[in-house]
Design an enzyme around this catalytic site. Sequence first.
Site, PDB file in Angstrom:
ATOM      1  N   ARG A   1       0.874  -1.187   0.000  1.00  0.00           N
ATOM      2  CA  ARG A   1       0.000   0.000   0.000  1.00  0.00           C
ATOM      3  C   ARG A   1       0.906   1.230   0.000  1.00  0.00           C
ATOM      4  NH1 ARG A   1      -1.834  -0.776   6.351  1.00  0.00           N
ATOM      5  NH2 ARG A   1       0.212  -1.485   7.078  1.00  0.00           N
TER       6      ARG A   1
ATOM      7  N   GLN B   1      -3.926   3.623   6.469  1.00  0.00           N
ATOM      8  CA  GLN B   1      -5.282   4.210   6.502  1.00  0.00           C
ATOM      9  C   GLN B   1      -5.170   5.719   6.801  1.00  0.00           C
ATOM     10  OE1 GLN B   1      -5.235   5.203   9.669  1.00  0.00           O
ATOM     11  NE2 GLN B   1      -3.798   3.701  10.492  1.00  0.00           N
TER      12      GLN B   1
ATOM     13  N   CYS C   1      -8.964   0.087  10.660  1.00  0.00           N
ATOM     14  CA  CYS C   1      -9.626  -0.834  11.600  1.00  0.00           C
ATOM     15  C   CYS C   1     -10.009  -0.121  12.895  1.00  0.00           C
ATOM     16  CB  CYS C   1      -8.672  -1.979  11.968  1.00  0.00           C
ATOM     17  SG  CYS C   1      -8.143  -2.921  10.545  1.00  0.00           S
ATOM     18  N   THR C   2      -9.028   0.502  13.486  1.00  0.00           N
ATOM     19  CA  THR C   2      -9.299   1.030  14.843  1.00  0.00           C
ATOM     20  C   THR C   2      -8.576   2.357  15.082  1.00  0.00           C
ATOM     21  OG1 THR C   2      -7.292  -0.062  15.585  1.00  0.00           O
ATOM     22  CG2 THR C   2      -9.349  -1.336  15.776  1.00  0.00           C
ATOM     23  N   GLU C   3      -7.842   2.878  14.080  1.00  0.00           N
ATOM     24  CA  GLU C   3      -6.962   4.018  14.362  1.00  0.00           C
ATOM     25  C   GLU C   3      -7.777   5.298  14.532  1.00  0.00           C
ATOM     26  OE1 GLU C   3      -6.426   1.790  11.860  1.00  0.00           O
ATOM     27  OE2 GLU C   3      -5.367   0.790  13.531  1.00  0.00           O
TER      28      GLU C   3
ATOM     29  N   ARG D   1       0.805  -2.067  19.094  1.00  0.00           N
ATOM     30  CA  ARG D   1      -0.620  -2.094  18.718  1.00  0.00           C
ATOM     31  C   ARG D   1      -1.064  -3.550  18.639  1.00  0.00           C
ATOM     32  NH1 ARG D   1      -2.974   0.927  13.418  1.00  0.00           N
ATOM     33  NH2 ARG D   1      -2.542  -1.134  12.542  1.00  0.00           N
TER      34      ARG D   1
END
Lengths: 828, 828
Positions: B187, B191, B466-468, B676
Amino acid sequence: MQCCNQLSPHEQRLQDKIEGKVDRYRATHERVFTILESFDNTRPRIDVERAKYFTESMKATEGQPLPLRWAKALMHIAENMTVYIDDHQLICGRAGYQGRYGVLYPELDGDFLGTAIEDLPNRAESPFAITPEDARVVVEEIAPFWKGKTYHEALNLALPADVHKLTYDDPQGLMSRFIVNETSSFRSSIQWVHDYEKVLKRGFRSIKEEALEKIAALDPMSPCDNVEKRPFLEAIVIVCDAIILWAKRHAKLAAELAAKETDPTRKRELETMAEICAWVPENPARTFHEAVQAQWFTQVFSRIEQKTGTIVSNGRMDQYFWPFYEKDLAEGRITEDSALELLECMWVGMAQYVDLYISPTGGAFNEGYAHWEAVTIGGQTPEGRDATNDLTYLFLKSKREFPLHYPDLAARIHSRSPERYLWEVAETIKDGSGFPKLINDEEVVPLYVSKGATFAEALDYAVSGCTEARMPNRDTYTSGGAYINFAAALEMVLYNGKMLKYGDTDLGAHTGDPCEFKTWEEFWNAYVTQHHLFLKTAFVQQHIINNLRARHFAQPMGSSLHDLCMKHCLDLHTPQIPEGINLGYFEYMGFGTVVDSLSAIKKLVFEDKKLTMGELIEALKCNFEGKEDIQQLLKSAPCYGNNDDYADSIARDIDALSVKYGRRYSPELGMHNDVRYVPFTSHVPFGRVVSATPNGRKAWSALSDGSSASHGADVNGPTAILQSNFNSKNYGMRDRAARMLNIKFTPKCVEGEEGSQKLVSFIRTFCDLKLWHVQFNVINKETLLAAQRDPEKYRNLIVRIAGYSAYFVDLSPDLQNDLIARTGHDVM
Amino acid sequence: MQCCNQLSPHEQRLQDKIEGKVDRYRATHERVFTILESFDNTRPRIDVERAKYFTESMKATEGQPLPLRWAKALMHIAENMTVYIDDHQLICGRAGYQGRYGVLYPELDGDFLGTAIEDLPNRAESPFAITPEDARVVVEEIAPFWKGKTYHEALNLALPADVHKLTYDDPQGLMSRFIVNETSSFRSSIQWVHDYEKVLKRGFRSIKEEALEKIAALDPMSPCDNVEKRPFLEAIVIVCDAIILWAKRHAKLAAELAAKETDPTRKRELETMAEICAWVPENPARTFHEAVQAQWFTQVFSRIEQKTGTIVSNGRMDQYFWPFYEKDLAEGRITEDSALELLECMWVGMAQYVDLYISPTGGAFNEGYAHWEAVTIGGQTPEGRDATNDLTYLFLKSKREFPLHYPDLAARIHSRSPERYLWEVAETIKDGSGFPKLINDEEVVPLYVSKGATFAEALDYAVSGCTEARMPNRDTYTSGGAYINFAAALEMVLYNGKMLKYGDTDLGAHTGDPCEFKTWEEFWNAYVTQHHLFLKTAFVQQHIINNLRARHFAQPMGSSLHDLCMKHCLDLHTPQIPEGINLGYFEYMGFGTVVDSLSAIKKLVFEDKKLTMGELIEALKCNFEGKEDIQQLLKSAPCYGNNDDYADSIARDIDALSVKYGRRYSPELGMHNDVRYVPFTSHVPFGRVVSATPNGRKAWSALSDGSSASHGADVNGPTAILQSNFNSKNYGMRDRAARMLNIKFTPKCVEGEEGSQKLVSFIRTFCDLKLWHVQFNVINKETLLAAQRDPEKYRNLIVRIAGYSAYFVDLSPDLQNDLIARTGHDVM
């Protein structure tokens, strides 16, 4: 006053040679004369071994950190390259074939090496021989790998369009425009001086151990220690092993040759060399011979490591060899003559290495296979005491008795230089081979202190390249700077941003039609606009160069000899090394030409109104054909170099533009990017793109060089040139660097004791005026003209060109005429 | 207690569909159901236009500054790429072919694209269709240019050998070792959330004008302004023009379609779209429809600009759309239903873009075509007041009525979240499609303030990936971090640096033969050694990645929307942007697995001595075949997830190793590189390289995911899992980041009002315990088993996986079994 044909000692020796007489110094320099004759006048041959093994190793290490790759490549070369011991030689170590040889550096020009290699043998300037097999290796094994990988290809692509236009004349960036000319692509780094004393006192094994200790002290968990420091230190270990192994291979060869040698003297010489090469440069030197051999191994390995501009310089030889010389002399191990012979063995070694420029621009810059590993003598100790010693005088003696243009000898002058030292310097200058050049402590030391050096560091500077001063463990800048053709800036004022040479191409700023300028201020402001555009172009170039180079060049051996590199574990090519001082520069080309032209315009067009702008431009456009009267009128205007404030104040204003710009924008580049006036031989190719100029100069002829006067413009004698140099400097600001100054005397002018006395007092004036550099040709115009007519006879005529000397017959006709045209002062 | 087969609403709707009944919400969502049915279940098709035009432009601009090249490539794409308006759609803008489509990013994987493209149609996980002509374009026009130029090739070469060994399983670096796995090569950046509000309030013309003003203010003489700032600002001007031009091409198409459209309603819709696309995103949005269209254009253009990990997230939609919604509602221009329909037009647009992973590793990480453009709702205003509004509830309503796994809905929870908000969140969770996931202000806000943010910036965070948590104009870190398989670290203790999967390969540290460990401390210290080796490997990786990426990736549009990029004229991929906060991370994989294994060794081998180390290793080596008794014994040891301090204290000690290492060495990388626990679906491929583990886990099966308990190890109910998460965190130090937590309820467990009440109080406990994230599957095991047996029938069964939801039938058997094996709590 037409002086009778008084010859300089150098001219006299040539005359003797032409008449078949034996050179009067041959007897006391038999060995080195024999070695010299074995290669003199031969065409240099291209060695491909360094390039071949370098390329093989680089292919196998892609992706690894560059310093580590470079060290591994040097080890691969050290293991495989042929080693030689030349007949009669007392020291050994070559970077290529025996005889005169040039080395290839594909990392610089590998991409067009394949094509260039074919026309090297028959190009006009500095031709080279190459064997068919070697040519095959270049075309098939070396060049292909480097396509798309060299520094100059990356730089060519990275320059913004407006900058590229003033830098190159072709899309591939192979042909310079000779306007804002970058010099970083035909050398890995600029002239340099290694800390040779470290090699003599510690040896490479001690440096290797220092690196091993640092590796052991690394924090195994730290990413920086692992990613940045570890590879650097591993590179240091490998490069130390490489030079030690390479030296030991010479020891082995010497022992083999000794075993087969029948002549007992030569046998003993070879056995001694075998012992010495087994000991240095791994271990500290114990004798003068070991010290000279260790220094030579380091110097030659530096040529294998990379192409240093003007090839690496030698530092203060009379200082770091002194302890060994003094001790051996006291212990009877050596005599003055045997010491001199060892040194001259080094000189003839230097003379066989020929600085091979593949790129056409590079060639035009360094005519006469020019390189000049400057050796520095005299000056002051780090405590500010006079530094001259017996070795100092031995170097001067070598220049008088064994006239070879290697090494390039530089004598440091200061306000308390001993009378005997100045006298011997003057005698050597009078000899006529152009040595030594003089560098002035009284300008360099305070200037370097103002740029952040300690007094001890500044007082210990060594001369490097043409005129530069290096502080071996403190300054860290290695990127080549821009050579800027300010005569082109002037021409762009005359033709509103265009130049006759380049037709309609829109090159410079649009400063309008000069015929509409009502006042001198308007013309001056138009010049300032073009001047600033050229500086911006050079500074943008330098910004890109500083960041790009570290991706293409590394220097592990050079870094191993630099305290700050070892302390911070950073290669010398890293743009910013903590505690380092980045002494960069850009060149002002055509100083005399521009000053005299502006002076003529100001006086004749705007003040005395003897000429309209239209008439001037018309005369320039037809290169004064049929306008000789206007040419003479222009030449009559006040000129730079005559201590005439009308012209010199214009010179100071021009210098101020560069100094102030450097002060303002250097910090953005993290360096001192200061104005310099040191041309190599670029004033000739730069002149070829500039049409006729308002100082009466004909189209396409050479510009004035460095900070010297335009040819023939200096009519008030040599001291006036010194005075004009002083008048045109902005001493109130530190943002300045070296100024090269050429003076030509006729032998008559400096004849006898009185001549020497006048020359010594001239040197004291130079010192008191705090000028940076001066060098002399002592020669008759007639000799130069004779040499042009009959080159074979004058094969060994040495002349002083820029920061170096070269054989007159090796120069292009343009450069020969330039030398002939320089004013020959026959009165001091 | 075997509960009668109570179905979740989502299961019920599937049942209705199987029985041929019309979905009860279809009537009120007719348009979007029709659009969904047009592409649902179809195989995604590879679009090559973006890659083709991107490559064409990059070929023509080699050597120029990367941000400028990227902007020019985006303009070339915007001018040439086909534009579409889908039937029934009210908003327009696609990054590729109509229907489900994937986009190629050759800058990431161009070098092996040519070979990979052939097996994409028939690979097991996430297959893609490609036309023969498109395949030809890829193989002949796109891939060749990128050979030797992609980021992953450079990274593969740059990793030191000891790091490479733990990162890749092959010399070309295409196959991950799944030990210290780098995620930066599949990538362009991690994100992210753009400042969409800036697009709605100012429009790209205003941003362009800001850049033009900055260009005009540049100092024409400054090298930095010219070399660094000018190209960046020129890139901003070009990229603004590009997105404006691309939008206007949609306006033109809409007008053409409207002219030909016979159906009066559709004609009016197309005419409206033509007006809107002619106005935004060039100008500020004036209506809710313009705001949605402007946001969608920006979102889609971001997919064209680069491959952002998990694809770019959408920020706080309920906050920045609110002023337009409120005004349009008041002025009768819109109703709640028509607003919802516009939003759902965006959801079905998102659902057609499919995250195409060419690299095998990338594919294994994101099963089920996973991407999840997180939309954030709720939370607090920059002044710390509750931020919920009517739009917040509209998003929740959409999830309940139009169950599509796009967008990924994230609900911010804080200690004063209104009861109605928590109640509707609980209701939506009970619906059973896995939405929304919860992010806890009480953990994120103080933590980001401790890392340098102001309260206002931290309070305005948006959920990303996802969760950031992202602060759009303050944090600047975009490099993918390392996913570290700590179950492999444990295995290397058992087999002295080796792993059964990799035979004799010497991978980890040599910590000796565990059978000779006398005490638990010896075993623990051996684990610590392997743990630190893995961290060092990841930090060395990250050091190289941070510096390498800026040479390969740029993000002009992303930079145009970031205040610090515009202020300092630096692209978002620049390693250090002044005033930016670099919020980096590394993943701890296999937390539950490792904690439970160490707990079993400590208790059974060293304390209770029920088992010798030799017996344990023997049982592990044969994967418990015939040693089921030992497997059960191991499973009986205290496990993480049961609020049992014996296991949770080990968990906290392990967490401390990572937190302290991050504190010590992050500064060397110029970033926060914090631990994390967020796995994507990597716990499945990571499990495949780890043999049987001392917590009774069978060889090659999935590891525990994120900070969830090992499958079946949590026997004390869901609240105990929350407690264990709290027990295992080192709140005394700031060097920590997100923790993902999966909880599975049976529908019975949360049935009715009482079930909702229990879920609301569960959420309050999660909030008070200052945990970072929690998400829920509310589903019956039987439904999952039925779907495995009969995938066609359960085509639209959505399940919660990692930070996202996906169709269960799109998952690999391993991941399906992993979901089935998660403990289904039927009692809260």
